[in-house]
Every structure is written in structure tokens, then in C-alpha cells.
Design an enzyme around this catalytic site. Structure first.
Site, PDB file in Angstrom:
ATOM      1  N   THR A   1       0.819  -1.208   0.000  1.00  0.00           N
ATOM      2  CA  THR A   1       0.000   0.000   0.000  1.00  0.00           C
ATOM      3  C   THR A   1       0.858   1.266   0.000  1.00  0.00           C
ATOM      4  OG1 THR A   1      -1.507   1.262   1.408  1.00  0.00           O
ATOM      5  CG2 THR A   1      -0.099  -0.288   2.528  1.00  0.00           C
ATOM      6  N   ASP A   2       0.281   2.366  -0.458  1.00  0.00           N
ATOM      7  CA  ASP A   2       0.984   3.651  -0.379  1.00  0.00           C
ATOM      8  C   ASP A   2       1.089   4.149   1.069  1.00  0.00           C
ATOM      9  OD1 ASP A   2      -1.701   4.308  -0.018  1.00  0.00           O
ATOM     10  OD2 ASP A   2      -1.779   5.832  -1.596  1.00  0.00           O
ATOM     11  N   GLU A   3       0.290   3.542   1.976  1.00  0.00           N
ATOM     12  CA  GLU A   3       0.278   4.044   3.357  1.00  0.00           C
ATOM     13  C   GLU A   3       1.608   3.820   4.071  1.00  0.00           C
ATOM     14  OE1 GLU A   3      -3.205   3.340   5.647  1.00  0.00           O
ATOM     15  OE2 GLU A   3      -4.510   3.435   3.904  1.00  0.00           O
TER      16      GLU A   3
ATOM     17  N   TYR B   1      -1.865  -0.614  11.032  1.00  0.00           N
ATOM     18  CA  TYR B   1      -2.025  -1.255   9.712  1.00  0.00           C
ATOM     19  C   TYR B   1      -0.812  -0.963   8.842  1.00  0.00           C
ATOM     20  CZ  TYR B   1      -3.319  -1.658   4.790  1.00  0.00           C
ATOM     21  OH  TYR B   1      -3.306  -1.945   3.440  1.00  0.00           O
TER      22      TYR B   1
ATOM     23  N   LYS C   1       2.158  -3.468   7.346  1.00  0.00           N
ATOM     24  CA  LYS C   1       2.433  -3.638   5.912  1.00  0.00           C
ATOM     25  C   LYS C   1       3.890  -3.283   5.610  1.00  0.00           C
ATOM     26  CE  LYS C   1      -0.039  -4.631   3.005  1.00  0.00           C
ATOM     27  NZ  LYS C   1      -0.443  -5.955   2.459  1.00  0.00           N
TER      28      LYS C   1
ATOM     29  N   LYS D   1     -15.284   0.216   4.256  1.00  0.00           N
ATOM     30  CA  LYS D   1     -14.391   1.179   3.602  1.00  0.00           C
ATOM     31  C   LYS D   1     -15.217   2.341   3.053  1.00  0.00           C
ATOM     32  CE  LYS D   1     -10.943  -1.659   4.356  1.00  0.00           C
ATOM     33  NZ  LYS D   1     -10.675  -2.831   3.567  1.00  0.00           N
TER      34      LYS D   1
ATOM     35  N   GLY E   1      -4.233   9.637  14.409  1.00  0.00           N
ATOM     36  CA  GLY E   1      -3.103   9.486  13.476  1.00  0.00           C
ATOM     37  C   GLY E   1      -3.518   9.511  12.012  1.00  0.00           C
TER      38      GLY E   1
HETATM   39  P1  NAD Z   1      -9.748  -7.371   2.107  1.00  0.00           P
HETATM   40  O1  NAD Z   1      -9.772  -7.094   3.562  1.00  0.00           O
HETATM   41  O2  NAD Z   1     -10.968  -7.107   1.290  1.00  0.00           O
HETATM   42  O3  NAD Z   1      -9.371  -8.921   1.869  1.00  0.00           O
HETATM   43  C1  NAD Z   1      -8.375  -9.565   2.582  1.00  0.00           C
HETATM   44  C2  NAD Z   1      -8.524 -11.066   2.345  1.00  0.00           C
HETATM   45  O4  NAD Z   1      -7.472 -11.744   3.043  1.00  0.00           O
HETATM   46  C3  NAD Z   1      -9.840 -11.645   2.870  1.00  0.00           C
HETATM   47  O5  NAD Z   1     -10.415 -12.507   1.908  1.00  0.00           O
HETATM   48  C4  NAD Z   1      -9.430 -12.417   4.111  1.00  0.00           C
HETATM   49  O6  NAD Z   1     -10.276 -13.531   4.397  1.00  0.00           O
HETATM   50  C5  NAD Z   1      -8.023 -12.850   3.760  1.00  0.00           C
HETATM   51  N1  NAD Z   1      -7.197 -13.099   4.936  1.00  0.00           N
HETATM   52  C6  NAD Z   1      -7.034 -12.288   6.020  1.00  0.00           C
HETATM   53  N2  NAD Z   1      -6.203 -12.860   6.908  1.00  0.00           N
HETATM   54  C7  NAD Z   1      -5.803 -14.039   6.368  1.00  0.00           C
HETATM   55  C8  NAD Z   1      -4.932 -15.063   6.797  1.00  0.00           C
HETATM   56  N3  NAD Z   1      -4.303 -14.982   7.985  1.00  0.00           N
HETATM   57  N4  NAD Z   1      -4.741 -16.129   6.002  1.00  0.00           N
HETATM   58  C9  NAD Z   1      -5.390 -16.228   4.815  1.00  0.00           C
HETATM   59  N5  NAD Z   1      -6.232 -15.280   4.351  1.00  0.00           N
HETATM   60  C10 NAD Z   1      -6.439 -14.203   5.130  1.00  0.00           C
HETATM   61  O7  NAD Z   1      -8.500  -6.587   1.545  1.00  0.00           O
HETATM   62  P2  NAD Z   1      -8.276  -5.869   0.139  1.00  0.00           P
HETATM   63  O8  NAD Z   1      -8.795  -4.491   0.216  1.00  0.00           O
HETATM   64  O9  NAD Z   1      -8.718  -6.762  -0.939  1.00  0.00           O
HETATM   65  O10 NAD Z   1      -6.679  -5.759   0.140  1.00  0.00           O
HETATM   66  C11 NAD Z   1      -5.885  -6.793  -0.406  1.00  0.00           C
HETATM   67  C12 NAD Z   1      -4.421  -6.420  -0.278  1.00  0.00           C
HETATM   68  O11 NAD Z   1      -4.185  -5.193  -0.968  1.00  0.00           O
HETATM   69  C13 NAD Z   1      -3.952  -6.195   1.157  1.00  0.00           C
HETATM   70  O12 NAD Z   1      -2.655  -6.713   1.267  1.00  0.00           O
HETATM   71  C14 NAD Z   1      -3.950  -4.678   1.310  1.00  0.00           C
HETATM   72  O13 NAD Z   1      -2.993  -4.268   2.251  1.00  0.00           O
HETATM   73  C15 NAD Z   1      -3.569  -4.255  -0.088  1.00  0.00           C
HETATM   74  N6  NAD Z   1      -4.028  -2.924  -0.508  1.00  0.00           N
HETATM   75  C16 NAD Z   1      -5.363  -2.583  -0.416  1.00  0.00           C
HETATM   76  C17 NAD Z   1      -5.805  -1.346  -0.893  1.00  0.00           C
HETATM   77  C18 NAD Z   1      -7.254  -0.945  -0.830  1.00  0.00           C
HETATM   78  O14 NAD Z   1      -7.579   0.200  -1.165  1.00  0.00           O
HETATM   79  N7  NAD Z   1      -8.164  -1.807  -0.441  1.00  0.00           N
HETATM   80  C19 NAD Z   1      -4.872  -0.456  -1.450  1.00  0.00           C
HETATM   81  C20 NAD Z   1      -3.519  -0.831  -1.529  1.00  0.00           C
HETATM   82  C21 NAD Z   1      -3.119  -2.080  -1.067  1.00  0.00           C
HETATM   83  O1  TDX Z   2     -16.477   6.323   7.838  1.00  0.00           O
HETATM   84  C1  TDX Z   2     -15.450   6.818   7.347  1.00  0.00           C
HETATM   85  N1  TDX Z   2     -15.294   8.175   7.313  1.00  0.00           N
HETATM   86  C2  TDX Z   2     -14.195   8.790   6.814  1.00  0.00           C
HETATM   87  O2  TDX Z   2     -14.106  10.026   6.807  1.00  0.00           O
HETATM   88  C3  TDX Z   2     -14.383   5.997   6.811  1.00  0.00           C
HETATM   89  C4  TDX Z   2     -14.478   4.503   6.827  1.00  0.00           C
HETATM   90  C5  TDX Z   2     -13.262   6.637   6.305  1.00  0.00           C
HETATM   91  N2  TDX Z   2     -13.159   7.987   6.315  1.00  0.00           N
HETATM   92  C6  TDX Z   2     -11.959   8.614   5.734  1.00  0.00           C
HETATM   93  C7  TDX Z   2     -10.636   8.093   6.238  1.00  0.00           C
HETATM   94  C8  TDX Z   2      -9.749   8.223   5.028  1.00  0.00           C
HETATM   95  O3  TDX Z   2      -9.241   9.549   4.945  1.00  0.00           O
HETATM   96  O4  TDX Z   2     -11.987   8.280   4.339  1.00  0.00           O
HETATM   97  C9  TDX Z   2     -10.676   7.995   3.845  1.00  0.00           C
HETATM   98  C10 TDX Z   2     -10.649   6.574   3.312  1.00  0.00           C
HETATM   99  O5  TDX Z   2     -10.792   5.704   4.404  1.00  0.00           O
HETATM  100  P1  TDX Z   2     -10.726   4.089   4.251  1.00  0.00           P
HETATM  101  O6  TDX Z   2     -11.728   3.664   3.235  1.00  0.00           O
HETATM  102  O7  TDX Z   2     -10.779   3.516   5.615  1.00  0.00           O
HETATM  103  O8  TDX Z   2      -9.303   3.899   3.544  1.00  0.00           O
HETATM  104  P2  TDX Z   2      -7.810   4.266   3.980  1.00  0.00           P
HETATM  105  O9  TDX Z   2      -7.688   4.418   5.437  1.00  0.00           O
HETATM  106  O10 TDX Z   2      -7.370   5.411   3.114  1.00  0.00           O
HETATM  107  O11 TDX Z   2      -7.063   2.909   3.530  1.00  0.00           O
HETATM  108  C11 TDX Z   2      -7.391   2.249   2.286  1.00  0.00           C
HETATM  109  O12 TDX Z   2      -6.448   2.547   1.278  1.00  0.00           O
HETATM  110  C12 TDX Z   2      -5.148   2.021   1.426  1.00  0.00           C
HETATM  111  C13 TDX Z   2      -7.475   0.731   2.473  1.00  0.00           C
HETATM  112  O13 TDX Z   2      -8.418   0.436   3.499  1.00  0.00           O
HETATM  113  C14 TDX Z   2      -6.117   0.153   2.802  1.00  0.00           C
HETATM  114  O14 TDX Z   2      -6.199  -1.268   2.889  1.00  0.00           O
HETATM  115  C15 TDX Z   2      -5.166   0.525   1.708  1.00  0.00           C
HETATM  116  O15 TDX Z   2      -3.880   0.085   1.997  1.00  0.00           O
END
Ligand code: NAD
Ligand code: TDX
Length: 357
Positions: A138-140, A163, A167, A202, A296
Site C-alpha cells: 500500500t501507499d500508506e 495497519y 504492511k 471502507k 493518526g
Molecule cells: P480485504 O480485507 O478485502 O481482503 C483480505 C482477504 O485476506 C480476505 O479474503 C481475508 O479472508 C483474507 N485473509 C485475512 N487474513 C488471512 C490469513 N491470515 N490467512 C489467509 N487469508 C487471510 O483486503 P483488500 O482491500 O482486498 O486488500 C488486499 C491487499 O491489498 C492487502 O494486502 C492490502 O494491504 C492491499 N491494498 C489494499 C488497498 C485498498 O484500497 N483496499 C490499497 C492498496 C493495497
Molecule cells: O467512515 C469513514 N469516514 C471517513 O471520513 C471511513 C471509513 C473513512 N473515512 C476517511 C478516512 C480516510 O481519509 O476516508 C478515507 C478513506 O478511508 P478508508 O476507506 O478507511 O481507507 P484508507 O484508510 O485510506 O485505507 C485504504 O487505502 C489504502 C485501504 O483500506 C487500505 O487497505 C489501503 O492500503
């Protein structure tokens, strides 16, 4: 030449992983191999996200195995059983808010789990070629930006939530296995994804569903935090490009170059949903509720993706207006999936942990 014949996708029942599996099996140019989806099915993993894939490819090119990446014996068995030549590691605890309340699971899955998977891979792949371990990050990990600048692949890591720290730790371990043991790895750091099958904790799916249901829209802090949004299919096409063409040991930033303040994104969603449901914009605007800020809370993320564009010839193809409108339609039209993922564990967790906000 990479084999890409038997791909182990961890976390394939989650948001990005399930979209990745569908994309590869349905439309990735030149992919003829098998996908083994290995997922623990936590609250975020939903096998219903892949019913179409199971029906069409199950037992032929798609296989599901339930399991935890921390289970070294099981992971080793899966490697043997399917003769794995490629790992795409999505599995993680992924929600920042949860990491603030319950950081343990993030350390276990994201750090210990990734380490266990790396060890199993290293053992199984001793002396093999044409193999690749791709780690999804992730970019985080880069921390929080001010008004200017963007993250590049050489920006120093400065994670600020449990988180992102977990990562970052896993990214470092992946690179350590490359430098120390010569494990063939690549890594990608992507910005915020949106699209179908995202768990409605999310931001985007939560706001869409709350708007549909007339519930308040909780905006953290002043709503001016900035995220860089990318469609999940554009992210996954970049991952496919990395699997096919990347250099070993490289990391690639992937982003939308599409920055939105949270409050402006909500206003955009209100505009789309008012049109889709024939609802009154002023009424929907009144649902906006400013709540206590996330501790944070990173102020701004923005990705510079010049490297992957230049070296791997990747480009986004989905415009934000179009992608967002389709995403809204998907959430408005998939009640069964939504009811399924919101019941049970998720509901209980929300009751216990979200009361304060
Ligand atoms: P998600 O939470 O939707 O899915 C995570 C999946 O991993 C689920 O199916 C869960 O059952 C499985 N899992 C969790 N713990 C496990 C374990 N111990 N063993 C096996 N499986 C397990 O997440 P996502 O949003 O699809 O993110 C996927 C990946 O991409 C993550 O590594 C996340 O850090 C990264 N990522 C997400 C975003 C985003 O915006 N969602 C952005 C950048 C990177
Ligand atoms: O209820 C909300 N209100 C709100 O203001 C929620 C859930 C979020 N937010 C804000 C927090 C963030 O600034 O919105 C923005 C996006 O929040 P999230 O959807 O929780 O995403 P973020 O924290 O940016 O992280 C996501 O992007 C990077 C994914 O969850 C991560 O897995 C990924 O690595």
C-alpha cells in the site's frame, strides 16, 4: 521466462483478490494457467464474491482452499499439491480503523503470516527457476504528505498506523528474502482502490449504502484528508503486467493520479446517487455528519506512477466518473451480496467497536 502456470493467490476471497482472479481467468491476455485461491475467510473474505468464477472455472482452472497463511504445514501441502510456480500475496488485515482498535490481528496476519508464507515459498522453490513471489502493498507505508509532493519508489517508509506499520514490516521482510536468500520477489504499493465486492466498512461502499438507506455519513475530522483513488481493475492489470514483465527485486508504485478530499468525494457520490434514485440532493447533503477524527489520520496520499508506466508500459483505462458511476450501480443492484457480508460477525463487531464514533 516466467511460468505463470499455477498461481497461488492468497486473500483471493477479499475485495482486490477476488477481482484479480476474475480478471485473470476472464480477460488477461496470454494467461492459460490455474489459480489456487488460498484464503482464511475472515470477516472480509467472502466466497460469494466468486460464485461466477467457481461455476465457470471450478475444478478446471480455479481451485479454492480455505486456510491461514500462518499455517506453515498447510501452506507447504498446498505448494506440493498444486506445484505452485507463482505467488500473488493479497491476504492481509486491511482496515485502518480496525488496526487502531485490534492491532494484534494485523501483526499476526500481515507480519507473521507474510513471514511464514515467505519461508514456505523459499523451501519449496529451492533451485527452481521461472518462479515469482509478488507482494501486494500500500501507499500508506510512506506516511502522510503535505499539500505538495507525491510518493515515489524511493520515498522513505514512515508508516503511522498499526495497519501501515504491519504492511511496512512485511514489505521489508519480502525484500530481505530477496537480498538474503535470492528469493525472486517483486512488490507493488498501490493507492486507494474502489470497485465491486469491497467490504462496506471502507469509505466508498459505506457512503453509497448509507446514502441509499438514509443513514448519516460519518466524515472524520474536517473531511479535507486526501486520497488518490484507482479502480480495482486498473490496479490488477498493473499486477498482471508486473507478473509478466517486471525485473526481480523491483518495487512499483501504482496509483490513480486522482486526488479527492473526502468531503468532495461524498458530494460527488451524492450527485450520482441523487440521479440514480431520483432523490433530493439537499436531503442527501443533510446526512453529512462530521465526527471525531481517526487517531493518526494521514492527511494526504498521492502516488507517482512514472516508473511502472515507463518500464512496464502500464496505463489506467478506467476514468473516475465512469468507474464511480458503475460502482454505485453495482452496490445499488447487489443487495444479496451486501446483506450477506453485513450480517453475523461484521454486525457484532460494529456494535462493539463503532459505538463511540
Ligand atoms: P480485504 O480485507 O478485502 O481482503 C483480505 C482477504 O485476506 C480476505 O479474503 C481475508 O479472508 C483474507 N485473509 C485475512 N487474513 C488471512 C490469513 N491470515 N490467512 C489467509 N487469508 C487471510 O483486503 P483488500 O482491500 O482486498 O486488500 C488486499 C491487499 O491489498 C492487502 O494486502 C492490502 O494491504 C492491499 N491494498 C489494499 C488497498 C485498498 O484500497 N483496499 C490499497 C492498496 C493495497
Ligand atoms: O467512515 C469513514 N469516514 C471517513 O471520513 C471511513 C471509513 C473513512 N473515512 C476517511 C478516512 C480516510 O481519509 O476516508 C478515507 C478513506 O478511508 P478508508 O476507506 O478507511 O481507507 P484508507 O484508510 O485510506 O485505507 C485504504 O487505502 C489504502 C485501504 O483500506 C487500505 O487497505 C489501503 O492500503
Amino acid at each position: 521466462m516466467r511460468r505463470l502456470e499455477n498461481i497461488l493467490v492468497t486473500g483471493g476471497a477479499g475485495f482486490i483478490g477476488s477481482n484479480f482472479i476474475r480478471l485473470l481467468l476472464e480477460s488477461a491476455p496470454g494467461f492459460n494457467g490455474r489459480i489456487i485461491n488460498f484464503d482464511a475467510l475472515t470477516y472480509a473474505g467472502n466466497i460469494a464474491s466468486l460464485l461466477d468464477v467457481q461455476a465457470k472455472f471450478g475444478g478446471k482452472r480455479y481451485f479454492f482452499e480455505r486456510g491461514n497463511i500462518q499455517d506453515a504445514d498447510l501452506v507447504a501441502t498446498i505448494f506440493e499439491k498444486y506445484r505452485i510456480d507463482t505467488v500473488v500475496h493479497f491476504a492481509a488485515e486491511s482496515h485502518v480503523d480496525r488496526s487502531i482498535v485490534e492491532p494484534d490481528a494485523f501483526v499476526q496476519t500481515n507480519i507473521v503470516g507474510t513471514f511464514t508464507l515467505l519461508e514456505a515459498t523459499r523451501r519449496y522453490w529451492a533451485r527452481r527457476d521461472g518462479v515469482l513471489f509478488h507482494h501486494i502493498s500500500t501507499d500508506e507505508v510512506y506516511g502522510s504528505l503535505g499539500e505538495i509532493n507525491t510518493f515515489t519508489e524511493t520515498t522513505p517508509y514512515a508508516p503511522r498506523s498499526p495497519y501501515s506499520a504491519s504492511k511496512a514490516a512485511s514489505d521489508h521482510m519480502v525484500m530481505a528474502f530477496y537480498h538474503t536468500y535470492g528469493l525472486p520477489v517483486t512488490l507493488s504499493n498501490c493507492s486507494n482502490n474502489y470497485g465491486p465486492y469491497q467490504f462496506p466498512e471502507k469509505f466508498i461502499p459505506l457512503m453509497i449504502l448509507n446514502l441509499k438507506e438514509g443513514k448519516s455519513l460519518p466524515v472524520y475530522g474536517d473531511g479535507r484528508n486526501v486520497r488518490d483513488w484507482i479502480h480495482v481493475d486498473d490496479h490488477n492489470r498493473a499486477v498482471w503486467q508486473i507478473l509478466r514483465q517486471s525485473k526481480i527485486g523491483e518495487s512499483y508504485n501504482i496509483g490513480g493520479e486522482n486526488e479527492w478530499e473526502n468531503i468532495h468525494l461524498i458530494q460527488k457520490l451524492i450527485e450520482i446517487i441523487a440521479k440514480a434514485l431520483g432523490a433530493d440532493t439537499d436531503e442527501l447533503n443533510r446526512l453529512i455528519t462530521f465526527v471525531k477524527d481517526r487517531p493518526g489520520h494521514d492527511r494526504r496520499y498521492a502516488i507517482n506512477c512514472a516508473k511502472i508506466r515507463r518500464e512496464l508500459n502500464w496505463e489506467r483505462v478506467i476514468g473516475f466518473e465512469e468507474g464511480l458511476a458503475k460502482t454505485v450501480d453495482w452496490y445499488l443492484g447487489n443487495k444479496e451480496w451486501i446483506d450477506g457480508v453485513r450480517s453475523g460477525v461484521y454486525r457484532q463487531w460494529i456494535e462493539q467497536n463503532y459505538k463511540e464514533r
